[in-house]
Design a protein around this motif. Structure first.
Motif, PDB file in Angstrom:
ATOM      1  N   PHE A  38       0.855  -1.188   0.000  1.00 34.29           N
ATOM      2  CA  PHE A  38       0.000   0.000   0.000  1.00 34.29           C
ATOM      3  C   PHE A  38       0.888   1.233   0.000  1.00 34.29           C
ATOM      4  O   PHE A  38       1.771   1.370   0.854  1.00 34.29           O
ATOM      5  N   VAL A  39       0.689   2.106  -0.967  1.00 31.67           N
ATOM      6  CA  VAL A  39       1.520   3.305  -1.108  1.00 31.67           C
ATOM      7  C   VAL A  39       0.735   4.518  -0.619  1.00 31.67           C
ATOM      8  O   VAL A  39      -0.328   4.833  -1.149  1.00 31.67           O
ATOM      9  N   GLU A  40       1.272   5.184   0.396  1.00 33.26           N
ATOM     10  CA  GLU A  40       0.645   6.387   0.947  1.00 33.26           C
ATOM     11  C   GLU A  40       1.361   7.607   0.381  1.00 33.26           C
ATOM     12  O   GLU A  40       2.521   7.860   0.692  1.00 33.26           O
ATOM     13  N   THR A  41       0.678   8.361  -0.449  1.00 39.78           N
ATOM     14  CA  THR A  41       1.270   9.516  -1.124  1.00 39.78           C
ATOM     15  C   THR A  41       0.957  10.801  -0.359  1.00 39.78           C
ATOM     16  O   THR A  41       0.093  10.821   0.532  1.00 39.78           O
ATOM     17  N   PRO A  42       1.614  11.907  -0.704  1.00 41.69           N
ATOM     18  CA  PRO A  42       1.346  13.171  -0.015  1.00 41.69           C
ATOM     19  C   PRO A  42       0.077  13.880  -0.470  1.00 41.69           C
ATOM     20  O   PRO A  42      -0.236  14.957   0.036  1.00 41.69           O
ATOM     21  N   TRP A 117       4.135  10.184 -10.807  1.00 42.07           N
ATOM     22  CA  TRP A 117       4.195  11.582 -11.237  1.00 42.07           C
ATOM     23  C   TRP A 117       4.983  12.318 -10.159  1.00 42.07           C
ATOM     24  O   TRP A 117       4.561  12.357  -8.999  1.00 42.07           O
ATOM     25  N   LYS A 118       6.116  12.874 -10.498  1.00 41.83           N
ATOM     26  CA  LYS A 118       7.032  13.450  -9.515  1.00 41.83           C
ATOM     27  C   LYS A 118       6.380  14.590  -8.727  1.00 41.83           C
ATOM     28  O   LYS A 118       5.665  15.412  -9.288  1.00 41.83           O
ATOM     29  N   GLY A 119       6.692  14.656  -7.431  1.00 43.46           N
ATOM     30  CA  GLY A 119       6.296  15.791  -6.621  1.00 43.46           C
ATOM     31  C   GLY A 119       5.041  15.554  -5.805  1.00 43.46           C
ATOM     32  O   GLY A 119       4.380  14.520  -5.919  1.00 43.46           O
ATOM     33  N   PHE A 120       4.716  16.526  -4.965  1.00 39.91           N
ATOM     34  CA  PHE A 120       3.599  16.397  -4.034  1.00 39.91           C
ATOM     35  C   PHE A 120       2.319  17.037  -4.540  1.00 39.91           C
ATOM     36  O   PHE A 120       1.244  16.779  -4.022  1.00 39.91           O
ATOM     37  N   GLU A 121       2.381  17.903  -5.551  1.00 34.60           N
ATOM     38  CA  GLU A 121       1.174  18.575  -6.034  1.00 34.60           C
ATOM     39  C   GLU A 121       0.303  17.588  -6.807  1.00 34.60           C
ATOM     40  O   GLU A 121       0.795  16.766  -7.587  1.00 34.60           O
ATOM     41  N   PHE A 122      -1.016  17.684  -6.612  1.00 31.37           N
ATOM     42  CA  PHE A 122      -1.952  16.738  -7.202  1.00 31.37           C
ATOM     43  C   PHE A 122      -2.053  16.958  -8.709  1.00 31.37           C
ATOM     44  O   PHE A 122      -2.349  18.069  -9.171  1.00 31.37           O
TER      45      PHE A 122
END
Length: 319
Positions: A38-42, A117-122
């Motif tokens: 399970f991958v938890e993203t920002p 997709w690189k980075g934290f922005e949606f």
């Protein structure tokens, strides 16, 4: 029987969240014979906003998303059959995630292949209709500001020895991905990039699931996004990084569906199906495309005299 299958479901395992009131956006997860990844993203859903959005302040679903700029990505692993969460803290730099390509086990490691997709922005922030309805140059300008796509391989070690602090724990000979045990007992992951192109995404991946889902594999098929516009179908060899592409001008395909030959002897022995929209091609604006899964050459197409909307996902059902 006809009973709702949800009535028969049961909780296998519960994954912890870095912030219980702001769970991650989740689109897919990894699965092998023995493990769940399970991958938890920002990219977070603010539950307070979500539960009050319509009734109190008239917001929409997208208004409930926010990004945690500092957490990076947390990966959680559980033993599927025991329903037991592994107490291993896998960490890596921030990315958005929609689709897992495949996950498998190999000599004490989990190999996790992802479309990131690189980075934290949606990423969805760049898919508003106002952006997509702009002229092509403006669409490209917006895409260049957005998180950039990359297909990546992460390798997660399952057997941890504190004596290896500071060392790369990955010993598999066929990958450059690393996993370094830090003094705080976190494992920092660096990926191997298996596909990357300037503003070109390899997305909506499909494999020969029946025989290779959750197992070592070689080939995956994906929809090629050119600045978010689906304009090609791709085949990727995840071992050699060789690619094959089908593309035609003014043609917009959907997610490729792999269908194995009934008597297949090889992983890629079969065909690839996709619905293609071709609004500038004349009186028949859409067709079912059938490609040879080995070299992505066209086998046949079935045209229809009907305008159908661009779609991402598709299904194949044997008659």
């Amino acid at each position: 029987d006809k009973e709702d299958p949800m009535n028969k479901s049961e909780v296998v395992v519960q994954f912890p969240c870095s912030d219980r009131f702001k769970p991650s956006y989740v689109h897919s997860f990894g699965l092998t014979s023995n493990y769940i990844v399970f991958v938890e993203t920002p990219v977070k859903i603010n539950l307070f906003k979500f539960l009050s959005s319509w009734s109190l302040w008239g917001a929409n679903y997208m208004d409930c998303f926010e990004s945690n700029e500092t957490m990076g990505v947390w990966l959680h692993v559980a033993e599927k059959k025991k329903g037991r969460l592994l107490n291993i803290k896998y960490r890596t730099s921030a990315f958005n995630l929609f689709h897992h390509i495949n996950t498998y086990e190999d000599n004490g490691f989990l190999i996790v292949d992802l479309c990131t997709w690189k980075g934290f922005e949606f990423v969805y922030n760049y898919l508003y209709l106002a952006n997509l309805r702009a002229n092509w140059d403006e669409v490209k300008r917006q895409a260049e500001k957005a998180p950039q796509p990359e297909a990546r391989r992460y390798v997660l070690p399952l057997n941890i020895d504190k004596a290896d602090t500071g060392k790369n724990l990955v010993t598999l000979p066929y990958t450059t991905a690393t996993a370094t045990l830090r003094s705080d007992e976190t494992i920092w992951l660096e990926p191997e990039v298996i596909f990357s192109g300037p503003r070109h995404a390899f997305e909506f991946p499909q494999i020969n699931y029946k025989k290779y889902g959750g197992k070592p594999y070689t080939y995956t098929y994906g929809l090629g996004l050119n600045h978010f516009v689906p304009d090609r179908l791709c085949k990727l060899n995840v071992k050699t990084k060789e690619t094959w592409v089908w593309q035609e001008p003014d043609s917009y395909p959907s997610e490729p569906i792999f269908v194995s030959h009934p008597d297949a002897l090889e992983e890629d022995d079969g065909v690839v199906l996709s619905i293609v929209i071709s609004p500038g091609a004349g009186p028949k604006p859409a067709y079912l495309l059938i490609l040879n899964a080995k070299d992505m050459s066209e086998v046949a197409r079935a045209e229809v005299e009907v305008n159908i909307p661009v779609t991402f996902h598709g299904l194949f059902k044997r008659a």
